[in-house]
Motif scaffolding. Structure first.
Motif, mmCIF file in Angstrom:
data_model
loop_
_atom_site.group_PDB
_atom_site.id
_atom_site.type_symbol
_atom_site.label_atom_id
_atom_site.label_comp_id
_atom_site.label_asym_id
_atom_site.label_seq_id
_atom_site.Cartn_x
_atom_site.Cartn_y
_atom_site.Cartn_z
ATOM 1 N N MET A 1 41.897 -35.794 -55.426
ATOM 2 C CA MET A 1 41.630 -34.424 -55.844
ATOM 3 C C MET A 1 42.952 -33.742 -56.208
ATOM 4 N N PRO A 2 42.927 -32.928 -57.257
ATOM 5 C CA PRO A 2 44.140 -32.215 -57.653
ATOM 6 C C PRO A 2 44.614 -31.253 -56.560
ATOM 7 N N LEU A 3 45.924 -31.130 -56.452
ATOM 8 C CA LEU A 3 46.546 -30.212 -55.510
ATOM 9 C C LEU A 3 46.959 -28.961 -56.274
ATOM 10 N N ILE A 4 46.506 -27.808 -55.806
ATOM 11 C CA ILE A 4 46.857 -26.525 -56.408
ATOM 12 C C ILE A 4 47.738 -25.778 -55.415
ATOM 13 N N LYS A 5 48.859 -25.233 -55.895
ATOM 14 C CA LYS A 5 49.780 -24.490 -55.035
ATOM 15 C C LYS A 5 49.716 -23.010 -55.389
ATOM 16 N N TYR A 6 49.420 -22.203 -54.380
ATOM 17 C CA TYR A 6 49.374 -20.755 -54.523
ATOM 18 C C TYR A 6 50.585 -20.206 -53.772
ATOM 19 N N ILE A 7 51.359 -19.355 -54.410
ATOM 20 C CA ILE A 7 52.540 -18.777 -53.774
ATOM 21 C C ILE A 7 52.363 -17.270 -53.745
ATOM 22 N N ASP A 8 52.344 -16.705 -52.537
ATOM 23 C CA ASP A 8 52.138 -15.259 -52.434
ATOM 24 C C ASP A 8 53.416 -14.501 -52.780
ATOM 25 N N ALA A 9 53.321 -13.189 -52.832
ATOM 26 C CA ALA A 9 54.442 -12.338 -53.250
ATOM 27 C C ALA A 9 55.646 -12.460 -52.321
ATOM 28 N N ILE B 1 39.573 -23.764 -64.623
ATOM 29 C CA ILE B 1 38.751 -24.789 -63.984
ATOM 30 C C ILE B 1 39.633 -25.969 -63.585
ATOM 31 N N VAL B 2 39.484 -26.393 -62.342
ATOM 32 C CA VAL B 2 40.264 -27.513 -61.815
ATOM 33 C C VAL B 2 39.902 -28.790 -62.579
ATOM 34 N N ALA B 3 40.953 -29.497 -62.992
ATOM 35 C CA ALA B 3 40.800 -30.788 -63.660
ATOM 36 C C ALA B 3 41.944 -31.680 -63.196
ATOM 37 N N ASP B 4 41.795 -32.967 -63.377
ATOM 38 C CA ASP B 4 42.819 -33.906 -62.930
ATOM 39 C C ASP B 4 44.191 -33.609 -63.529
ATOM 40 N N ASN B 5 44.236 -33.098 -64.758
ATOM 41 C CA ASN B 5 45.526 -32.810 -65.390
ATOM 42 C C ASN B 5 46.203 -31.560 -64.818
ATOM 43 N N LEU B 6 45.549 -30.882 -63.877
ATOM 44 C CA LEU B 6 46.147 -29.707 -63.220
ATOM 45 C C LEU B 6 46.688 -30.035 -61.830
ATOM 46 N N ASP B 7 46.764 -31.327 -61.508
ATOM 47 C CA ASP B 7 47.322 -31.731 -60.211
ATOM 48 C C ASP B 7 48.759 -31.234 -60.102
ATOM 49 N N GLY B 8 49.022 -30.393 -59.097
ATOM 50 C CA GLY B 8 50.355 -29.813 -58.903
ATOM 51 C C GLY B 8 50.499 -28.416 -59.487
ATOM 52 N N LEU B 9 49.426 -27.866 -60.060
ATOM 53 C CA LEU B 9 49.451 -26.534 -60.657
ATOM 54 C C LEU B 9 50.047 -25.517 -59.685
ATOM 55 N N ILE B 10 50.936 -24.680 -60.203
ATOM 56 C CA ILE B 10 51.573 -23.633 -59.391
ATOM 57 C C ILE B 10 51.113 -22.275 -59.895
ATOM 58 N N LEU B 11 50.532 -21.492 -58.987
ATOM 59 C CA LEU B 11 50.068 -20.143 -59.289
ATOM 60 C C LEU B 11 50.763 -19.159 -58.354
ATOM 61 N N LYS B 12 51.286 -18.094 -58.912
ATOM 62 C CA LYS B 12 51.910 -17.055 -58.102
ATOM 63 C C LYS B 12 50.954 -15.885 -58.017
ATOM 64 N N LEU B 13 50.923 -15.270 -56.846
ATOM 65 C CA LEU B 13 49.992 -14.167 -56.610
ATOM 66 C C LEU B 13 50.716 -12.828 -56.714
ATOM 67 N N PRO B 14 50.053 -11.828 -57.249
ATOM 68 C CA PRO B 14 50.670 -10.502 -57.315
ATOM 69 C C PRO B 14 50.737 -9.878 -55.925
ATOM 70 N N GLU B 15 51.519 -8.818 -55.798
ATOM 71 C CA GLU B 15 51.620 -8.131 -54.497
ATOM 72 C C GLU B 15 50.294 -7.615 -54.024
ATOM 73 N N LYS B 16 49.482 -7.113 -54.966
ATOM 74 C CA LYS B 16 48.149 -6.615 -54.600
ATOM 75 C C LYS B 16 47.186 -6.853 -55.743
ATOM 76 N N GLN B 17 45.912 -6.895 -55.420
ATOM 77 C CA GLN B 17 44.889 -7.177 -56.408
ATOM 78 C C GLN B 17 44.186 -5.909 -56.898
ATOM 79 N N HIS B 18 44.428 -4.797 -56.261
ATOM 80 C CA HIS B 18 43.679 -3.582 -56.649
ATOM 81 C C HIS B 18 44.615 -2.534 -57.175
#
Length: 107
Positions: free
Chosen positions: A1-9, A90-107
């Motif tokens: 399964m692909p690994l997705i990395k989320y990095i918070d603020a 959408i998660v796919a095999d070619n997104l293995d290692g995807l890095i996403l950064k999160l904003p300080e707030k969502q609202h």
């Protein structure tokens, strides 16, 4: 399964194995990643899953789609060229290692 990395603020990283076919928002919510609310359940109707795609990955995820996704991002704060709604990636095999950064707030 692909690994997705989320990095918070604050720089804290959350690594999640995600099944292909679900959205990166669903993967975050199912794994209790803080900072991804997904209030609308993935209908691209709230912008509470706003993320920044790491510049090295934007070629694979693509920019925000014209129409609904771009319209919803108008409700998000601090939107950039790397902004996406996580429910629209959408998660796919070619997104293995995807890095996403999160904003300080969502609202």
């Amino acid at each position: 399964m692909p690994l997705i990395k989320y990095i918070d603020a604050n720089g804290t990283e959350y690594a999640v194995e995600a099944a292909p076919g679900i959205s990166v928002m669903e993967a975050a919510v199912k794994n209790s990643v803080p900072g991804i609310d997904g209030d609308c359940g993935g209908a691209a109707a709230c912008a509470t899953c706003h993320v920044y795609v790491d510049p090295e990955w934007i070629g694979r995820t693509g920019p925000a789609a014209e129409g609904l996704e771009q319209s919803m991002l108008e409700f998000a704060e601090d939107v950039t060229d790397q902004s996406r709604l996580a429910c629209q990636i959408i998660v796919a095999d070619n997104l293995d290692g995807l890095i996403l950064k999160l904003p300080e707030k969502q609202h």
